[in-house]
Design a protein around this motif. Structure first.
Motif, PDB file in Angstrom:
ATOM      1  N   LEU A   1      -5.621  14.732   2.468  1.00  9.43           N
ATOM      2  CA  LEU A   1      -5.528  15.488   1.215  1.00  9.43           C
ATOM      3  C   LEU A   1      -4.090  15.905   0.936  1.00  9.43           C
ATOM      4  O   LEU A   1      -3.610  15.785  -0.200  1.00  9.43           O
ATOM      5  CB  LEU A   1      -6.432  16.717   1.256  1.00  9.43           C
ATOM      6  CG  LEU A   1      -6.398  17.594  -0.001  1.00  9.43           C
ATOM      7  CD1 LEU A   1      -6.856  16.810  -1.229  1.00  9.43           C
ATOM      8  CD2 LEU A   1      -7.248  18.835   0.198  1.00  9.43           C
ATOM      9  N   GLN A   2      -3.393  16.376   1.959  1.00  9.43           N
ATOM     10  CA  GLN A   2      -2.000  16.792   1.748  1.00  9.43           C
ATOM     11  C   GLN A   2      -1.128  15.621   1.314  1.00  9.43           C
ATOM     12  O   GLN A   2      -0.267  15.774   0.444  1.00  9.43           O
ATOM     13  CB  GLN A   2      -1.441  17.453   3.008  1.00  9.43           C
ATOM     14  CG  GLN A   2      -1.974  18.856   3.220  1.00  9.43           C
ATOM     15  CD  GLN A   2      -1.188  19.630   4.270  1.00  9.43           C
ATOM     16  OE1 GLN A   2       0.017  19.457   4.414  1.00  9.43           O
ATOM     17  NE2 GLN A   2      -1.882  20.490   5.003  1.00  9.43           N
ATOM     18  N   THR A   3      -1.333  14.444   1.905  1.00 12.22           N
ATOM     19  CA  THR A   3      -0.544  13.266   1.521  1.00 12.22           C
ATOM     20  C   THR A   3      -0.867  12.858   0.088  1.00 12.22           C
ATOM     21  O   THR A   3       0.035  12.584  -0.716  1.00 12.22           O
ATOM     22  CB  THR A   3      -0.803  12.091   2.480  1.00 12.22           C
ATOM     23  OG1 THR A   3      -0.498  12.511   3.815  1.00 12.22           O
ATOM     24  CG2 THR A   3       0.052  10.885   2.124  1.00 12.22           C
ATOM     25  N   THR A   4      -2.155  12.829  -0.250  1.00 11.89           N
ATOM     26  CA  THR A   4      -2.573  12.483  -1.614  1.00 11.89           C
ATOM     27  C   THR A   4      -1.932  13.429  -2.616  1.00 11.89           C
ATOM     28  O   THR A   4      -1.373  12.991  -3.635  1.00 11.89           O
ATOM     29  CB  THR A   4      -4.116  12.553  -1.731  1.00 11.89           C
ATOM     30  OG1 THR A   4      -4.692  11.640  -0.801  1.00 11.89           O
ATOM     31  CG2 THR A   4      -4.586  12.217  -3.132  1.00 11.89           C
TER      32      THR A   4
ATOM     33  N   VAL B   1      -3.092   6.453   3.134  1.00 12.82           N
ATOM     34  CA  VAL B   1      -2.989   7.008   1.785  1.00 12.82           C
ATOM     35  C   VAL B   1      -1.735   6.471   1.089  1.00 12.82           C
ATOM     36  O   VAL B   1      -1.783   6.041  -0.066  1.00 12.82           O
ATOM     37  CB  VAL B   1      -2.953   8.554   1.831  1.00 12.82           C
ATOM     38  CG1 VAL B   1      -2.697   9.142   0.449  1.00 12.82           C
ATOM     39  CG2 VAL B   1      -4.240   9.091   2.424  1.00 12.82           C
ATOM     40  N   TYR B   2      -0.625   6.479   1.791  1.00 16.59           N
ATOM     41  CA  TYR B   2       0.658   6.050   1.238  1.00 16.59           C
ATOM     42  C   TYR B   2       0.566   4.608   0.722  1.00 16.59           C
ATOM     43  O   TYR B   2       1.021   4.308  -0.382  1.00 16.59           O
ATOM     44  CB  TYR B   2       1.732   6.173   2.329  1.00 16.59           C
ATOM     45  CG  TYR B   2       3.135   5.865   1.885  1.00 16.59           C
ATOM     46  CD1 TYR B   2       3.984   6.871   1.443  1.00 16.59           C
ATOM     47  CD2 TYR B   2       3.634   4.567   1.933  1.00 16.59           C
ATOM     48  CE1 TYR B   2       5.279   6.598   1.050  1.00 16.59           C
ATOM     49  CE2 TYR B   2       4.930   4.283   1.536  1.00 16.59           C
ATOM     50  CZ  TYR B   2       5.751   5.292   1.094  1.00 16.59           C
ATOM     51  OH  TYR B   2       7.033   5.012   0.699  1.00 16.59           O
ATOM     52  N   LYS B   3      -0.031   3.735   1.514  1.00 18.84           N
ATOM     53  CA  LYS B   3      -0.141   2.322   1.119  1.00 18.84           C
ATOM     54  C   LYS B   3      -0.958   2.169  -0.162  1.00 18.84           C
ATOM     55  O   LYS B   3      -0.664   1.297  -0.975  1.00 18.84           O
ATOM     56  CB  LYS B   3      -0.769   1.490   2.241  1.00 18.84           C
ATOM     57  CG  LYS B   3       0.186   1.254   3.402  1.00 18.84           C
ATOM     58  CD  LYS B   3      -0.364   0.257   4.408  1.00 18.84           C
ATOM     59  CE  LYS B   3      -1.319   0.905   5.350  1.00 18.84           C
ATOM     60  NZ  LYS B   3      -1.728   0.057   6.472  1.00 18.84           N
ATOM     61  N   LYS B   4      -1.960   3.007  -0.352  1.00 16.50           N
ATOM     62  CA  LYS B   4      -2.805   2.917  -1.549  1.00 16.50           C
ATOM     63  C   LYS B   4      -2.114   3.473  -2.791  1.00 16.50           C
ATOM     64  O   LYS B   4      -2.321   2.970  -3.896  1.00 16.50           O
ATOM     65  CB  LYS B   4      -4.115   3.683  -1.329  1.00 16.50           C
ATOM     66  CG  LYS B   4      -5.045   3.034  -0.342  1.00 16.50           C
ATOM     67  CD  LYS B   4      -6.282   3.900  -0.115  1.00 16.50           C
ATOM     68  CE  LYS B   4      -7.080   3.377   1.059  1.00 16.50           C
ATOM     69  NZ  LYS B   4      -8.095   4.340   1.516  1.00 16.50           N
TER      70      LYS B   4
ATOM     71  N   ASP C   1       3.903  -1.243  -5.212  1.00 14.31           N
ATOM     72  CA  ASP C   1       4.521  -2.401  -4.553  1.00 14.31           C
ATOM     73  C   ASP C   1       5.680  -2.891  -5.400  1.00 14.31           C
ATOM     74  O   ASP C   1       5.609  -2.805  -6.624  1.00 14.31           O
ATOM     75  CB  ASP C   1       3.493  -3.530  -4.387  1.00 14.31           C
ATOM     76  CG  ASP C   1       2.532  -3.290  -3.231  1.00 14.31           C
ATOM     77  OD1 ASP C   1       2.903  -2.578  -2.286  1.00 14.31           O
ATOM     78  OD2 ASP C   1       1.413  -3.819  -3.293  1.00 14.31           O
ATOM     79  N   PRO C   2       6.715  -3.440  -4.817  1.00 11.17           N
ATOM     80  CA  PRO C   2       6.955  -3.440  -3.382  1.00 11.17           C
ATOM     81  C   PRO C   2       7.283  -2.024  -2.930  1.00 11.17           C
ATOM     82  O   PRO C   2       7.863  -1.238  -3.674  1.00 11.17           O
ATOM     83  CB  PRO C   2       8.150  -4.370  -3.207  1.00 11.17           C
ATOM     84  CG  PRO C   2       8.894  -4.306  -4.506  1.00 11.17           C
ATOM     85  CD  PRO C   2       7.844  -4.043  -5.557  1.00 11.17           C
ATOM     86  N   LYS C   3       6.864  -1.700  -1.737  1.00 17.74           N
ATOM     87  CA  LYS C   3       7.074  -0.353  -1.217  1.00 17.74           C
ATOM     88  C   LYS C   3       8.572  -0.062  -1.105  1.00 17.74           C
ATOM     89  O   LYS C   3       9.360  -0.933  -0.758  1.00 17.74           O
ATOM     90  CB  LYS C   3       6.436  -0.194   0.175  1.00 17.74           C
ATOM     91  CG  LYS C   3       4.943  -0.486   0.215  1.00 17.74           C
ATOM     92  CD  LYS C   3       4.141   0.524  -0.574  1.00 17.74           C
ATOM     93  CE  LYS C   3       2.655   0.315  -0.391  1.00 17.74           C
ATOM     94  NZ  LYS C   3       1.980  -0.200  -1.558  1.00 17.74           N
ATOM     95  N   PRO C   4       8.963   1.168  -1.423  1.00 17.05           N
ATOM     96  CA  PRO C   4      10.374   1.546  -1.291  1.00 17.05           C
ATOM     97  C   PRO C   4      10.778   1.657   0.181  1.00 17.05           C
ATOM     98  O   PRO C   4       9.920   1.744   1.065  1.00 17.05           O
ATOM     99  CB  PRO C   4      10.437   2.911  -1.975  1.00 17.05           C
ATOM    100  CG  PRO C   4       9.046   3.419  -2.004  1.00 17.05           C
ATOM    101  CD  PRO C   4       8.134   2.236  -1.960  1.00 17.05           C
TER     102      PRO C   4
END
Length: 150
Positions: free
Chosen positions: A73-76, A115-118, A122-125
């Protein structure tokens, strides 16, 4: 003695002058604080030219509390807070080129990564993840970012 310029030279000088005025004006207009509240010691973000610097964002729940909330939840919520600053500044999430994640427990990294990947475009920084002894308000995570307008 009277100077005579060709019509093409006159138009070129006028065009160069117009371009210089607009370029200088847009460069100065781009330097601005995002989410600054008078009396606070920082802004949520700062635009300098075509670059946005997003201050560290935490992920509190709907009541403003991070205590007792899990890393998912905190990451989201932290990513949502970054997104809010990015969009308020007129940027897009795909403009983010660098992220720094501050996390208090390395055991939380796999869940944070899920969570971060979702949620990150893309492309991820480029990213650095740093373990810290503690964060303000007993948060488990804080995320800062740099975005460059494409």
């Amino acid at each position: 003695m009277k100077n005579k310029y060709s019509p093409m030279a006159k138009w070129t000088l006028v065009l160069v002058g117009i371009i210089a005025v607009f370029t200088a004006g847009s460069a100065f207009a781009q330097n601005r604080a995002i989410g600054f509240t008078k009396g606070q010691p920082f802004s949520e973000g700062y635009v300098a030219g075509n670059t946005l610097y997003v201050a560290g964002q935490q992920g509190p729940d709907a009541h403003g509390k991070v205590t007792g909330t899990d890393i998912t939840l905190q990451t989201t919520n932290a990513i949502a807070a970054v997104k809010k600053v990015v969009e308020e500044a007129g940027f897009q999430m795909s403009d983010i080129v660098s992220v720094t994640v501050y996390i208090t427990d390395l055991n939380d990294v796999p869940k944070m990564n899920d969570v971060y990947k979702k949620l990150m475009a893309d492309p991820k920084p480029a990213r650095a993840t740093v373990k810290v002894a503690g964060l303000i308000g007993d948060a488990k995570i804080e995320i800062s970012a740099i975005a460059v307008k494409h």
